[in-house]
Enzyme design. Structure first.
Site, mmCIF file in Angstrom:
data_model
loop_
_atom_site.group_PDB
_atom_site.id
_atom_site.type_symbol
_atom_site.label_atom_id
_atom_site.label_comp_id
_atom_site.label_asym_id
_atom_site.label_seq_id
_atom_site.Cartn_x
_atom_site.Cartn_y
_atom_site.Cartn_z
ATOM 1 N N GLY A 45 0.842 -1.195 0.000
ATOM 2 C CA GLY A 45 0.000 0.000 0.000
ATOM 3 C C GLY A 45 0.872 1.238 0.000
ATOM 4 O O GLY A 45 2.013 1.201 0.473
ATOM 5 N N GLN A 50 2.858 9.900 1.253
ATOM 6 C CA GLN A 50 4.142 9.192 1.189
ATOM 7 C C GLN A 50 4.925 9.511 -0.084
ATOM 8 O O GLN A 50 6.091 9.119 -0.215
ATOM 9 C CB GLN A 50 3.924 7.677 1.291
ATOM 10 C CG GLN A 50 3.367 7.253 2.639
ATOM 11 C CD GLN A 50 3.249 5.752 2.720
ATOM 12 O OE1 GLN A 50 2.291 5.169 2.257
ATOM 13 N NE2 GLN A 50 4.260 5.097 3.286
ATOM 14 N N CYS A 98 6.019 0.003 7.358
ATOM 15 C CA CYS A 98 5.618 1.140 6.544
ATOM 16 C C CYS A 98 6.824 1.614 5.729
ATOM 17 O O CYS A 98 7.926 1.707 6.278
ATOM 18 C CB CYS A 98 5.122 2.258 7.459
ATOM 19 S SG CYS A 98 4.610 3.739 6.577
ATOM 20 N N LEU A 99 6.617 1.894 4.457
ATOM 21 C CA LEU A 99 7.729 2.339 3.611
ATOM 22 C C LEU A 99 8.309 3.666 4.099
ATOM 23 O O LEU A 99 9.458 3.979 3.813
ATOM 24 C CB LEU A 99 7.267 2.479 2.152
ATOM 25 C CG LEU A 99 6.803 1.184 1.481
ATOM 26 C CD1 LEU A 99 6.340 1.466 0.060
ATOM 27 C CD2 LEU A 99 7.901 0.135 1.486
ATOM 28 N N HIS A 140 -4.425 1.028 7.571
ATOM 29 C CA HIS A 140 -3.068 1.585 7.630
ATOM 30 C C HIS A 140 -2.946 2.765 6.658
ATOM 31 O O HIS A 140 -2.462 3.836 7.025
ATOM 32 C CB HIS A 140 -2.047 0.482 7.307
ATOM 33 C CG HIS A 140 -0.629 0.952 7.283
ATOM 34 N ND1 HIS A 140 0.315 0.536 8.193
ATOM 35 C CD2 HIS A 140 0.009 1.810 6.449
ATOM 36 C CE1 HIS A 140 1.475 1.134 7.928
ATOM 37 N NE2 HIS A 140 1.316 1.911 6.857
ATOM 38 N N GLU A 141 -3.398 2.559 5.404
ATOM 39 C CA GLU A 141 -3.291 3.627 4.391
ATOM 40 C C GLU A 141 -4.221 4.796 4.723
ATOM 41 O O GLU A 141 -3.861 5.955 4.545
ATOM 42 C CB GLU A 141 -3.592 3.082 2.989
ATOM 43 C CG GLU A 141 -2.653 1.978 2.522
ATOM 44 C CD GLU A 141 -1.179 2.297 2.738
ATOM 45 O OE1 GLU A 141 -0.789 3.472 2.593
ATOM 46 O OE2 GLU A 141 -0.425 1.375 3.088
ATOM 47 N N HIS A 144 -2.778 7.244 7.061
ATOM 48 C CA HIS A 144 -1.865 8.210 6.423
ATOM 49 C C HIS A 144 -2.631 9.446 5.942
ATOM 50 O O HIS A 144 -2.107 10.555 5.975
ATOM 51 C CB HIS A 144 -1.165 7.576 5.218
ATOM 52 C CG HIS A 144 0.027 6.743 5.554
ATOM 53 N ND1 HIS A 144 1.118 7.243 6.228
ATOM 54 C CD2 HIS A 144 0.313 5.437 5.317
ATOM 55 C CE1 HIS A 144 2.023 6.275 6.378
ATOM 56 N NE2 HIS A 144 1.556 5.170 5.836
HETATM 57 ZN ZN ZN Z 1 2.492 3.342 5.857
#
Ligand code: ZN
Length: 185
Positions: A45, A50, A98-99, A140-141, A144
């Site tokens: 995701g 991000q 998480c990236l 999770h997304e 953000h």
């Molecule tokens: Zn993340």
């Protein structure tokens, strides 16, 4: 085109994102670039903040995990202007990464089931219910898009434990196998 991923400490990751409209410039290309960036970084995701954009959009693709969870067979989507309108009372803990927070994985407790309304990349409206891993990725997304990150859900004790690592990420003192944008203050 692969876009640089913003890191923990970047203020763009702490904003509540506004909706976009159909006139948003080059949306198709942006969505394509976000998928490409996500695949390159081996994520499931990626949310617009991000890649440095303060807009209400995320992409997800967990089809690679369909062997373990048949529900994920078609779970590839661009999600525009989402609103989670229902969450159930049952919680489940699962490890997340998480990236934007490379090198850290922590257990996060979240509702097991959610109902979400959103538009897809063709501006078709969806009203859908998800559970299992799909619900986890979405939440999770979605976090953000509200300026939240998974470590916010950790206990005070875990946060204290992670503080040094998070400070290093915020200073850009990390090595990652994908392109990142050093945090701006
Ligand atoms: Zn993340």
């Amino acid at each position: 085109m692969i876009l640089p991923v913003t890191l923990y400490g970047d203020p763009v990751l702490r904003k509540v994102t506004p909706d976009i409209d159909k006139d948003y410039p080059n949306l198709d290309a942006l969505i394509e670039n976000m998928f490409e960036t996500m695949y390159h970084a081996e994520g499931v995701g990626l949310a617009a903040p991000q890649v440095g954009l303060n807009i209400r959009l995320f992409v997800a693709d967990a089809t690679i995990l369909a062997d373990e969870d048949p529900q994920l067979k078609d779970f590839k989507k661009a999600v525009i202007n989402p609103q989670i309108i229902e969450r159930n009372d049952e919680f489940e803990s699962m490890e997340e990464g998480c990236l934007s927070i490379p090198g850290i994985r922590e257990d996060v407790s979240r509702p097991t089931k959610i109902r979400i309304q959103y538009y897809d990349e063709n501006w078709n409206f969806h009203d859908e219910t998800y559970d299992g891993f799909a619900a986890r990725v979405i939440q999770h997304e979605y976090d953000h898009l509200d300026g939240k990150m998974f470590v916010d859900h950790c206990s005070m004790l875990r946060k204290r434990f992670l503080k040094g690592k998070l400070t290093n990420i915020a200073k850009g003192k990390i090595r990652v196998p994908y392109q990142v944008r050093p945090p701006r203050k």
